[in-house]
Design an enzyme around this catalytic site. Sequence first.
Site, mmCIF file in Angstrom:
data_model
loop_
_atom_site.group_PDB
_atom_site.id
_atom_site.type_symbol
_atom_site.label_atom_id
_atom_site.label_comp_id
_atom_site.label_asym_id
_atom_site.label_seq_id
_atom_site.Cartn_x
_atom_site.Cartn_y
_atom_site.Cartn_z
ATOM 1 N N GLN A 39 4.158 5.654 -4.385
ATOM 2 C CA GLN A 39 3.600 4.227 -3.599
ATOM 3 C C GLN A 39 4.687 3.336 -3.021
ATOM 4 O O GLN A 39 4.394 2.367 -2.418
ATOM 5 C CB GLN A 39 2.574 3.593 -4.622
ATOM 6 N N ARG A 96 6.513 -1.610 -15.572
ATOM 7 C CA ARG A 96 6.205 -0.235 -15.556
ATOM 8 C C ARG A 96 6.506 0.621 -14.355
ATOM 9 O O ARG A 96 5.973 -0.009 -13.447
ATOM 10 C CB ARG A 96 4.777 -0.385 -15.980
ATOM 11 N N HIS A 140 2.325 10.011 -12.361
ATOM 12 C CA HIS A 140 1.376 9.169 -11.541
ATOM 13 C C HIS A 140 0.988 9.938 -10.276
ATOM 14 O O HIS A 140 1.309 9.685 -9.164
ATOM 15 C CB HIS A 140 2.029 7.671 -11.219
ATOM 16 N N ASN A 185 -0.932 8.698 -15.722
ATOM 17 C CA ASN A 185 -1.526 7.657 -15.310
ATOM 18 C C ASN A 185 -2.902 8.159 -14.864
ATOM 19 O O ASN A 185 -3.088 8.944 -13.961
ATOM 20 C CB ASN A 185 -0.882 6.951 -14.293
ATOM 21 N N GLU A 186 -3.980 7.456 -15.308
ATOM 22 C CA GLU A 186 -5.643 7.804 -14.974
ATOM 23 C C GLU A 186 -5.878 9.229 -14.557
ATOM 24 O O GLU A 186 -6.016 9.441 -13.475
ATOM 25 C CB GLU A 186 -5.713 7.000 -13.844
ATOM 26 N N ASN A 317 -6.072 0.816 -17.509
ATOM 27 C CA ASN A 317 -5.943 0.354 -16.548
ATOM 28 C C ASN A 317 -7.421 -0.247 -16.196
ATOM 29 O O ASN A 317 -8.302 0.538 -16.196
ATOM 30 C CB ASN A 317 -5.647 1.353 -15.263
ATOM 31 N N TYR A 319 -10.049 -2.633 -13.648
ATOM 32 C CA TYR A 319 -10.248 -3.340 -12.174
ATOM 33 C C TYR A 319 -11.398 -3.987 -11.863
ATOM 34 O O TYR A 319 -11.684 -4.979 -11.289
ATOM 35 C CB TYR A 319 -9.924 -2.151 -10.932
ATOM 36 N N GLU A 394 -2.572 -1.820 -16.340
ATOM 37 C CA GLU A 394 -2.847 -2.248 -14.824
ATOM 38 C C GLU A 394 -3.948 -3.173 -14.899
ATOM 39 O O GLU A 394 -5.105 -2.789 -15.431
ATOM 40 C CB GLU A 394 -3.132 -1.087 -13.871
ATOM 41 N N TRP A 440 -0.747 -5.376 -11.603
ATOM 42 C CA TRP A 440 -0.674 -4.179 -10.423
ATOM 43 C C TRP A 440 -0.975 -5.065 -9.210
ATOM 44 O O TRP A 440 -2.060 -5.757 -9.144
ATOM 45 C CB TRP A 440 -1.882 -3.263 -10.577
ATOM 46 N N GLU A 447 -1.323 2.365 -0.872
ATOM 47 C CA GLU A 447 -2.605 2.274 -1.469
ATOM 48 C C GLU A 447 -3.223 3.626 -1.276
ATOM 49 O O GLU A 447 -4.385 3.775 -0.959
ATOM 50 C CB GLU A 447 -3.291 1.042 -1.235
ATOM 51 N N TRP A 448 -2.592 4.745 -1.564
ATOM 52 C CA TRP A 448 -3.217 6.045 -1.528
ATOM 53 C C TRP A 448 -4.037 6.412 -0.212
ATOM 54 O O TRP A 448 -3.399 6.070 0.966
ATOM 55 C CB TRP A 448 -4.066 6.392 -2.733
HETATM 56 C C1 GBH Z 1 -5.011 2.505 -10.053
HETATM 57 O O1 GBH Z 1 -6.242 3.196 -9.755
HETATM 58 C C2 GBH Z 1 -3.772 3.331 -9.522
HETATM 59 O O2 GBH Z 1 -3.341 3.526 -10.812
HETATM 60 C C3 GBH Z 1 -2.975 2.542 -8.803
HETATM 61 O O3 GBH Z 1 -2.228 3.683 -8.314
HETATM 62 C C4 GBH Z 1 -3.552 2.063 -7.453
HETATM 63 O O4 GBH Z 1 -2.848 1.620 -6.455
HETATM 64 C C5 GBH Z 1 -4.226 0.818 -7.925
HETATM 65 O O5 GBH Z 1 -5.286 1.520 -9.109
HETATM 66 C C6 GBH Z 1 -5.144 0.265 -7.042
HETATM 67 O O6 GBH Z 1 -6.291 1.184 -6.781
HETATM 68 O O7 GBH Z 1 -16.242 0.828 -7.081
HETATM 69 O O8 GBH Z 1 -16.331 -1.439 -8.157
HETATM 70 O O9 GBH Z 1 -16.799 0.263 -9.411
HETATM 71 C C7 GBH Z 1 -7.519 2.481 -9.686
HETATM 72 C C8 GBH Z 1 -8.786 3.311 -10.180
HETATM 73 C C9 GBH Z 1 -10.915 3.839 -10.161
HETATM 74 C C10 GBH Z 1 -10.308 1.588 -10.034
HETATM 75 C C11 GBH Z 1 -12.407 3.394 -9.568
HETATM 76 C C12 GBH Z 1 -11.558 1.045 -9.281
HETATM 77 C C13 GBH Z 1 -13.921 1.921 -8.748
HETATM 78 C C14 GBH Z 1 -14.221 0.224 -8.839
HETATM 79 N N1 GBH Z 1 -9.899 2.855 -9.802
HETATM 80 N N2 GBH Z 1 -12.598 1.963 -9.632
HETATM 81 S S1 GBH Z 1 -16.113 -0.096 -8.415
#
Ligand code: GBH
Length: 519
Positions: A39, A96, A140, A185-186, A317, A319, A394, A440, A447-448
Amino acid sequence: MKRPAAASAGAVSKKPASGTKTLSFPKNFLWGSATAAYQIEGGAFEGGRTACIWDTFCAQPGKVKNADNGTKACDHYHKFKEDVKLMKSLGLPAYRFSISWSRLLPTGRGDPNPEAVKFYNDLLDELKKAKIKPLATIYHWDLPQCLEDEYDGWLSRKVIDDFEHYAATCFSCFGEKCKDWITFNEPWCSTVLGYANGEMAPGKKEKPDTEPYLAAHHIILSHAKAVKRYRDEFKEKQGGQIGITLNMDWRHPLTEEENDKAAAQRALDWQLGWFADPIWKGDYPETMRKRCGDRLPSFTAEEKELIKGTSEFFGLNHYSTAYVCAPKGQAKTVSMWGNVQAGGYFDDQEVELVDDPRWGRSDMDWGVVPWGLKHMCEYIQKEYEPEGGILVTENGCAVADDDVKVAKKDTFRVEFLQGYIAQMHKAIQNGADVRAYFAWSLMDNFEWALGYSKRFGIIHIDYETQKRTPKQSAKMFSEVAQKNKLTLPTAVLNDSDFVMIEPGAGRATTKDAPPGQKE
Ligand code: GBH
């Protein structure tokens, strides 16, 4: 339709509060920021690096937004000294980052590439001079393409020996300077997004009923073998620790009814327990074994022994959050992009995810639900009691702050981080052994599948000039890290129990699904 109970995790504040509150964190609590090689590094074909599966994926039309790729990214490969300086000026105590497998071992195996050894050693030396503690992620998501070509990567048992060798090379080249290792990672993302819906490299979705389970099985064994190798040959003389990072968004039962509670538990089993149960308890969750039968590979008694107890901390991690209910009739899993995902892995869980339309939403369209992190940490504490504690490796959000002027006042991210950190503080007070928090990300990056269209950084990147500009959130986070205390507006603290958007401002689904995920 059943409606989520808005106040299920705390009281909703009615009157606007004034003033500020200060929350103190335990002594030695570790603060830092995180990134990943593909990334940020760029220099994709420099210094002897060969292609990884993401280089290949990005080159396929229609996979990544705007046909973006990580060839240049943030040019961290050349700018790492400047980046460490920035971290130092912000007073961030830890960093990290991840190591690129195809940079260190361009043929996937064999002897290390001297230019890569030098690059990561130089980075570690810079960090040491700046008194920043490094934590390295070994994988990762960037498998060397040559191993994908040779034996289909994670789908083959052959990958286990190659990963173990790669990890051992990392320990022997960098283990004197880096004491904290995260094997994977994940793995949920690598397996489900890589082999069930094809959103991520290698982009497979033909066999969602078996391939995600097979890839995950090999990842878990690879993790365990790498940890054994570390413990057998490096741990004692290097004096470090090793573990894994799993991603889990909180899953809250929509109602108190038994079938909704069971559905929420299944959602946790199929995402978190899938990896955490073998590692902390010795086998896959029973729900998964029963439901999947032979499609879920099984571990031999010897393998169970090898795997159990192989994470010395719980890397999390986190979110977002969703409510879960038991599906009526055919299970329907709606993806984060609003697509109905059916078949294999998605149907196996039998869950229906429901958002509260009143939640605030980030630029990824993910719900802003700070109280989810509190539940998540408490659940992990109760379920796994990780010996070395929970490290939040994260947490963060995307904000549409392309314009540097907007980035300098990223109030949305400031309040997001404050709310989540405050709820993590509540979890600690309730007995969860949380020992670290990483934002993060250190900087905006690739962003992938959404390319450069989403910005997660606390530092803004101008991709044309590669200029770095700390955002308001960087300044706020820097203060938290230096004082080991969070001072936040009382209103933000109260809202962290329930962040609500303006009535009518809710979006049903995002318009920003990666090109391959549009229905
Ligand atoms: C991470 O993955 C990665 O480790 C990182 O590389 C990446 O840049 C970063 O997050 C940001 O994307 O639809 O509301 O239920 C994130 C894994 C899995 C987090 C799916 C959010 C869905 C949220 N994601 N999840 S929701």
